[in-house]
Design a protein around this motif. Structure first.
Motif, PDB file in Angstrom:
ATOM      1  N   VAL A  78      56.580 -13.410 -13.862  1.00 51.31           N
ATOM      2  CA  VAL A  78      55.636 -14.301 -14.531  1.00 51.31           C
ATOM      3  C   VAL A  78      55.655 -14.083 -16.039  1.00 51.31           C
ATOM      4  N   THR A  79      55.883 -12.856 -16.482  1.00 47.44           N
ATOM      5  CA  THR A  79      55.922 -12.558 -17.917  1.00 47.44           C
ATOM      6  C   THR A  79      57.091 -13.257 -18.599  1.00 47.44           C
ATOM      7  N   ALA A 104      56.096 -17.145 -18.654  1.00 46.55           N
ATOM      8  CA  ALA A 104      54.922 -17.494 -19.464  1.00 46.55           C
ATOM      9  C   ALA A 104      55.317 -17.945 -20.867  1.00 46.55           C
ATOM     10  N   PRO A 158      50.010 -20.528 -22.152  1.00 48.74           N
ATOM     11  CA  PRO A 158      50.288 -19.471 -21.171  1.00 48.74           C
ATOM     12  C   PRO A 158      49.039 -18.894 -20.517  1.00 48.74           C
ATOM     13  N   GLU A 159      47.885 -19.034 -21.163  1.00 50.54           N
ATOM     14  CA  GLU A 159      46.657 -18.518 -20.538  1.00 50.54           C
ATOM     15  C   GLU A 159      46.304 -19.297 -19.278  1.00 50.54           C
ATOM     16  N   PHE A 164      48.615 -20.201 -17.039  1.00 50.25           N
ATOM     17  CA  PHE A 164      49.827 -20.110 -16.213  1.00 50.25           C
ATOM     18  C   PHE A 164      49.840 -18.839 -15.371  1.00 50.25           C
ATOM     19  N   CYS A 184      49.872 -12.654 -11.863  1.00 53.78           N
ATOM     20  CA  CYS A 184      49.342 -12.970 -13.192  1.00 53.78           C
ATOM     21  C   CYS A 184      50.015 -12.117 -14.264  1.00 53.78           C
ATOM     22  N   HIS A 185      50.043 -12.655 -15.490  1.00 51.33           N
ATOM     23  CA  HIS A 185      50.473 -11.861 -16.640  1.00 51.33           C
ATOM     24  C   HIS A 185      49.221 -11.451 -17.412  1.00 51.33           C
ATOM     25  N   THR A 229      46.869 -14.273 -18.593  1.00 48.83           N
ATOM     26  CA  THR A 229      46.283 -15.261 -17.675  1.00 48.83           C
ATOM     27  C   THR A 229      44.767 -15.202 -17.757  1.00 48.83           C
TER      28      THR A 229
END
Length: 328
Positions: free
Chosen positions: A131-132, A135, A141-142, A144, A163-164, A167
Motif C-alpha cells: 500500500v505504501t 499511495a 493518499p489519505e 487510499f 493501511c499506510h 490513511t
C-alpha cells in the motif's frame, strides 16, 4: 450512476461486482481499455456470462432462487472507456483491480485521479504490491488503502484492509462500515507483504507440498488431515486464540523439537513465544497470553469453544452419538 465502482473487468472486478449486486447495490464495472465495437461486445458477453454462471451456481446450491438471478445480474453496469469519467466521478467507494504491474496500476490511477471526487475512497485489490508503494500514485493518499479480497470474492466474507501511515482513520472506519453493510468481515493489517491470510496459507501449502515431496504422506491423506483436523479446529478457533487455548508453552516445546528434527529455519519459534513462556504468560491456563483472561468466565468460554467445535463436526457430518450399549 452507481455509488460503487470496480476498475478492471477481469475476474476480481467481476467477483466484487457480484458481491455488491447480491447485497442489492448497483455497481459500475469499468473497463478503461479502448476497444473496437467487436472487442467491446465480446468482453460484454464474457462478463455477463460469467456473472450469470456464478449466480446460477448459487441458485443450484439453494442459496438464491433462480428467478432472482437476472435481477441481481442487472445491477452490474459494465462501463466502456469513454463512459468511465462519469462513473468514476459518481463513485463513493472505488476498487482498482487491473493487472499486477506498477505500470498498469499507475495508468489506472491516472484515470481515477482525474475523474474521481475528492470525497471518494480509493482502494487497490492488489495481492502483491504494498500500500505504501501505491499511495504515491493517488491524488489524495489519505483516502487510499489496499483491500485484498479472498476468492471467490462474492462468497468469502473476509476482506483484508491494509493501511499506510497516512490513511485517515475516518476513511478506514467508513470503509469498514460500507463493507460490513454488504455482509463482509473486514480485518485490518499494516503495510505488510502478504497481508494476513496469504502469508499464513503460503506456509501451510508449501509445507504440504514438501511432505509429499519427502514421501511423508500422500496428497489424499494430507487433505483429509487438513480438512477434518487442522481446518476444522481453525474454523472453530482463530490461530492466535488456538495458541492461548492450548498454551504458549506447547507451541514453544513443539517448535523446539521440530526445529531440531525437521528444519531449524522453518520451525524455530519467534522471540515473542520464548519471551511469553519466560514471563509465564502461557494463555488461558495462566490468565494471560496473547489475550487477557482476567475477569473472564473461563468455564463458559471453554463451553463456547466446545460448542463451536461440535458445530463444525456436525457440519462435516462427523459427529456420532454415543453407543447405545457396551461394545464387546
Amino acid at each position: 450512476m452507481p455509488r460503487f465502482a470496480a476498475v478492471g473487468a477481469g475476474r476480481m472486478g467481476r467477483g466484487i461486482a457480484i458481491a455488491f449486486a447480491y447485497a442489492g447495490h448497483r455497481i459500475s464495472l469499468i473497463d478503461l481499455r479502448p476497444r473496437s465495437d467487436e472487442a467491446w461486445q465480446k468482453l460484454r458477453a464474457e462478463v455477463q456470462a460469467e456473472i450469470s454462471a456464478s449466480l446460477s451456481g448459487l441458485s443450484q446450491l439453494g442459496v438464491i432462487d433462480a428467478a432472482q438471478v437476472p435481477a441481481i445480474a442487472a445491477r452490474v453496469e459494465l462501463i466502456k472507456a469513454d463512459e468511465a469519467p462519469a462513473a468514476l466521478a459518481a463513485a463513493e467507494l472505488l476498487f482498482e483491480g487491473v493487472p499486477e504491474t506498477l505500470d498498469a496500476k499507475r495508468e489506472a490511477f491516472e484515470h481515477i485521479n482525474r475523474h474521481c471526487s475528492d470525497d471518494a475512497i480509493l482502494t487497490s485489490t492488489t495481492s502483491s504490491i504494498l500500500v505504501t508503494e501505491l499511495a504515491a500514485m493517488v491524488r489524495r493518499p489519505e483516502r487510499f488503502l489496499n483491500m485484498h479480497w479472498l476468492n471467490p470474492a462474492y462468497v468469502i466474507p473476509v476482506v483484508e484492509l491494509s493501511c499506510h501511515a497516512g490513511t485517515d482513520a475516518g476513511v478506514l472506519a467508513r470503509t469498514k462500515a460500507l463493507m460490513e453493510s454488504i455482509g463482509k468481515l473486514p480485518v485490518v493489517c499494516g503495510p505488510t507483504p502478504g497481508y494476513i491470510v496469504p502469508r499464513l496459507q503460503a506456509l501451510v501449502m508449501n509445507e504440504a507440498a514438501r511432505m509429499i515431496e519427502e514421501g511423508a504422506a500422500t496428497a489424499e491423506e494430507i487433505d483429509k488431515a487438513t480438512r477434518y483436523g487442522l481446518g476444522l479446529r481453525f474454523a472453530a478457533l482463530g490461530v492466535v486464540e488456538f495458541i492461548d487455548f492450548g498454551g504458549c508453552d506447547i507451541l514453544h516445546h513443539a517448535s523446539r523439537e521440530m526445529s531440531g528434527s525437521i528444519d531449524r529455519a522453518r520451525y524455530t519459534a519467534p522471540a515473542i513465544v520464548d519471551r511469553m513462556v519466560e514471563e509465564g504468560r502461557l494463555g488461558l491456563k495462566s490468565g494471560s497470553g496473547f489475550y487477557d483472561y482476567e475477569g473472564r468466565d473461563v468455564p463458559a468460554y471453554r463451553r463456547d469453544v466446545l460448542s463451536r467445535t461440535l458445530g463444525m463436526l456436525r457440519h462435516a457430518g462427523l459427529w456420532q452419538p454415543p453407543a447405545s450399549e457396551t461394545q464387546s
